[in-house]
Design a protein around this motif. Structure first.
Motif, PDB file in Angstrom:
ATOM      1  N   ASN A  95      10.547  38.715 -13.984  1.00 41.80           N
ATOM      2  CA  ASN A  95      10.111  38.501 -12.604  1.00 41.80           C
ATOM      3  C   ASN A  95       9.191  39.633 -12.142  1.00 41.80           C
ATOM      4  OD1 ASN A  95      10.201  37.491  -9.833  1.00 41.80           O
ATOM      5  ND2 ASN A  95      11.635  39.168  -9.435  1.00 41.80           N
ATOM      6  N   ILE A  96       9.593  40.856 -12.448  1.00 46.68           N
ATOM      7  CA  ILE A  96       8.808  42.011 -11.990  1.00 46.68           C
ATOM      8  C   ILE A  96       7.487  42.106 -12.754  1.00 46.68           C
ATOM      9  CG2 ILE A  96       8.771  44.529 -11.860  1.00 46.68           C
ATOM     10  CD1 ILE A  96      11.826  44.371 -11.353  1.00 46.68           C
ATOM     11  N   GLY A  99       5.277  39.188 -11.577  1.00 47.01           N
ATOM     12  CA  GLY A  99       4.779  39.408 -10.221  1.00 47.01           C
ATOM     13  C   GLY A  99       3.640  40.400 -10.189  1.00 47.01           C
ATOM     14  N   ASN A 100       3.758  41.416 -11.026  1.00 43.45           N
ATOM     15  CA  ASN A 100       2.699  42.427 -11.062  1.00 43.45           C
ATOM     16  C   ASN A 100       1.468  41.936 -11.821  1.00 43.45           C
ATOM     17  OD1 ASN A 100       3.475  45.340  -9.895  1.00 43.45           O
ATOM     18  ND2 ASN A 100       5.317  44.232 -10.497  1.00 43.45           N
ATOM     19  N   LYS A 102       0.542  38.820 -11.690  1.00 48.85           N
ATOM     20  CA  LYS A 102      -0.051  37.968 -10.649  1.00 48.85           C
ATOM     21  C   LYS A 102      -0.907  38.790  -9.687  1.00 48.85           C
ATOM     22  CE  LYS A 102       2.542  36.015  -7.147  1.00 48.85           C
ATOM     23  NZ  LYS A 102       1.932  35.922  -5.831  1.00 48.85           N
ATOM     24  N   SER A 103      -0.430  39.976  -9.345  1.00 49.54           N
ATOM     25  CA  SER A 103      -1.145  40.799  -8.370  1.00 49.54           C
ATOM     26  C   SER A 103      -2.478  41.316  -8.923  1.00 49.54           C
ATOM     27  CB  SER A 103      -0.272  41.973  -7.921  1.00 49.54           C
ATOM     28  OG  SER A 103      -0.205  42.956  -8.931  1.00 49.54           O
ATOM     29  N   PRO A 108      -4.701  32.985  -3.763  1.00 46.61           N
ATOM     30  CA  PRO A 108      -3.246  33.033  -3.777  1.00 46.61           C
ATOM     31  C   PRO A 108      -2.654  32.188  -4.900  1.00 46.61           C
ATOM     32  CG  PRO A 108      -4.003  31.524  -2.072  1.00 46.61           C
ATOM     33  CD  PRO A 108      -5.231  32.138  -2.684  1.00 46.61           C
ATOM     34  N   SER A 109      -1.499  32.625  -5.354  1.00 49.26           N
ATOM     35  CA  SER A 109      -0.764  31.861  -6.355  1.00 49.26           C
ATOM     36  C   SER A 109       0.731  32.109  -6.164  1.00 49.26           C
ATOM     37  CB  SER A 109      -1.220  32.220  -7.772  1.00 49.26           C
ATOM     38  OG  SER A 109      -1.248  33.602  -7.942  1.00 49.26           O
ATOM     39  N   LEU A 111       4.681  32.505  -7.860  1.00 53.56           N
ATOM     40  CA  LEU A 111       5.469  32.923  -9.021  1.00 53.56           C
ATOM     41  C   LEU A 111       6.756  32.109  -9.078  1.00 53.56           C
ATOM     42  CD1 LEU A 111       5.600  35.272 -11.206  1.00 53.56           C
ATOM     43  CD2 LEU A 111       7.005  36.490  -9.526  1.00 53.56           C
ATOM     44  N   LEU A 113      10.693  31.212 -10.417  1.00 56.91           N
ATOM     45  CA  LEU A 113      11.884  31.969 -10.789  1.00 56.91           C
ATOM     46  C   LEU A 113      11.878  32.146 -12.303  1.00 56.91           C
ATOM     47  CD1 LEU A 113      14.525  30.214  -8.508  1.00 56.91           C
ATOM     48  CD2 LEU A 113      13.536  32.480  -8.177  1.00 56.91           C
TER      49      LEU A 113
END
Lengths: 151, 127
Positions: A95-96, A99-100, A102-103, A108-109, A111, A113
């Motif tokens: 997840n972490i 998420g990073n 993605k950043s 926008p998008s 994430l 689970l």
């Protein structure tokens, strides 16, 4: 030219940050190393949908999974985490990392689970690895891939 | 002081619990926004909620909007702790009533610094 995925150095820097913040011993997270042994493999994935689409996949051998789980859940060195704890810890790791990742890309998008497998992940046929990072931690292998649509 | 830690990951709840427990705080944990709301409805009134964004059942953003809509919980400080780092998401959460926003991964010091900014912990004074 549009950016397809984070570069390997960007992904390595991100992993270093995640490891030093949540797991510890960033100096031991080394580039290179053999692929994880499939017989002791765990995989954790998240998908990203929206302006940029990808799957982020972590493949980890048992030693890495156990050490990460101990560190994140505050277990003692000699404590053997149960499967639920391992699943939870590496799911949060995915997840972490996801998420990073993605950043770093256009948004926008959204994430998903995390999904955790005890074994290799089945990569959808329309995806291919745009970034494929082989690492090792205390000699145990760890692989991180960013898989994007191949066409 | 009491913190309600809301995250679907037990590992992440454990990390956050150890940080605030180090300050001598009591903690309660919830695995999603609805479970956290259930704690509040049952009478728990924490000083701080540490809130993940992406969770099953009820996400952290919805939890923030629900808490802010109820005057009984006006005094609770809300801090998002999440991987969601797009500018638009941060603005949305702060506009909905979150006081602070921490992006995962974080260090213990990052959480402690935010608590100091929020007046929930004594500021260290530089010599």
């Amino acid at each position: 030219m549009s950016v397809v995925a984070p570069t390997a150095p960007d992904l390595a820097a991100l992993l270093d940050e995640v490891w030093s913040s949540l797991v510890g011993a960033p100096d031991e997270l080394a580039l290179g190393g053999p692929p994880p042994d499939c017989s002791t493999l765990w995989s954790a994935t998240v998908t990203i949908t929206g302006e940029w689409r990808a799957m982020v996949s972590l493949d980890l051998g048992d030693p890495v999974v156990l050490a990460v789980t101990r560190a994140m859940l505050g277990f003692a060195e000699d404590e053997v985490p149960d499967v639920a704890s391992c699943t939870d810890a590496i799911g949060e790791l995915a997840n972490i990392v996801g998420g990073n990742v993605k950043s770093l890309m256009p948004g926008p998008s959204v994430l998903s689970l995390p999904v955790v497998f005890h074994g290799p992940v089945q990569v959808p046929s329309e995806l291919a690895a745009s970034t494929d990072l082989h690492l090792s931690w205390y000699g145990a292998p760890l692989r991180v891939r960013v898989l994007t649509p191949s066409s | 002081m009491h913190a309600l830690i809301i995250d679907d990951s037990r590992a992440m709840r454990s990390i956050l619990r150890r940080i605030v427990a180090g300050l001598g705080w009591e903690t309660t944990e919830a695995g999603d926004g609805q479970a956290a709301l259930d704690h509040l409805e049952a009478g728990l009134l924490p000083d701080l909620c540490l809130i993940d964004w992406n969770m099953p059942v009820m996400d952290g953003y919805t939890f923030v909007t629900r808490v802010r809509a109820d005057p009984r919980w006006r005094a609770i400080t809300l801090m998002m702790v999440t991987t969601e780092s797009e500018h638009g998401q941060i603005v949305r959460a702060l506009a909905a009533g979150a006081h602070e926003y921490v992006i995962k991964p974080f260090t213990a010091d990052a959480i402690l610094d935010k608590l100091a900014l929020l007046g929930l912990r004594d500021q260290e004074v530089s010599a």
